[in-house]
Design a protein around this motif. Sequence first.
Motif: not given
Length: 447
Positions: A313, A373-375, A343-344, A346
Amino acid sequence: MNVAVLKTKAEQALSEAFSAAAAKLPGSADIRKLRLDAIGRFGALGLPHRRVEAWKYTDLRNVLKEVLPAAKKAPTLTPADVNAALGPLAAVEARRVVFVDGQYAPDLSDLVADGEVSVASLATLLDSDTSAAELLDASGRDDDAVIALNTAYAADGAVVDITPLASLEKPVLLVFVRASADPVFVATRNVVRVGEGAVASVIEAYATLPKAAQDFQINTATKVVVGKGARLEHVKCTLETGGGVHLANWLTELGPDADYNGFHFTAGTGLARNQVGVTFAGDGAKIDLSGAFLAREGEHIDTTLIVDHAVPQCISRELFKGVLEDHARGVFQGKVIVRPDAQKTDGKQMAQVLMLSPDCEFDSKPELEIYADDVVCGHGSTSADLDEDLIFYCRSRGIPEAEARALMIESFIGEAIEKVRHEGLREALEAMARSWLRKADHKERAA
């Protein structure tokens, strides 16, 4: 079979000179051991060259043919001398800490300890504080020969501590003036520590007096630790003149929810390499890194970033803009690493350059290493000349061609400079960019 590694003349000189310099460098026995280990690492690594991937476009081994002597007693300067070297930056209201040829100048400085911020000389702390070895520590960068040299040779610098929850009204301005009429080698180390919830601005300015030697070798490093929820604006202005070498490193670590705004302005230096390493050490942190570099007549400016998203994050933004003319060369290398647990994330990055001559060169190498994988991540790079249609549009409305070109270049660079939050500092940067453009305009008219 053991193969002997041949050392260049400069590599041998740097290792041999340390033996003579070690006794004069500040610090306890523990610090001397730290320095000795560092020069040993440098001896094993040698000067970086084009076969080292991170230095592919800036062959330092080929550039450094000999080693300049360390600066001796610094000349005595007046505040007017410092103002002249700073140019437009002199108008920025700030608490100044001045170093002349790498040595702290108390008569020109405003060392403070007012409950919100304390600023001290590194040399004084190394000699008086038994726990000061951490000030020279550069853990995690053992593979960098330039940082190893800085650890070995750093004789002075500024240690800035911002108290938790403090909100500084004025920036802290660290001024490094090169004044010696003889070519010298200068190594400095700065440490900036921002307490939890604090808000502050720190400016580093590297400038030259008119009568200083044209040749020089600068190696500077700044460690930055931004605490939980703290906000720091950190700006570096490299205004050296001459054909010397300026090597700089920022080693930055961000705590949870920290907000770090970093900016580099570089112009007038023969060879400058600004390395920025940022590590996210706490969730929810944010960085905005940007810069403007201006080069002409064979100058070489290298900006190399490593942004390490080690936790989830976090947000990173990078925007660098350059203007190249004559035989100048610009380099941009930006690596963003997203660790498996980050993850998360940006992250966005962009490098853009105006190439005003067919003889200039821009080497760009943006990189993304993503293990989560969550980017949301992206990068880009562009290089181009000025748009002739826009120049014609300006001329058709009565604006002379030279002025139209200057306005377009100023607008291009201005997008990066606008990232600087401090209004007075932003105006000083704009004035320095305009000064550089006027020199180009005068040169064009003379031709």
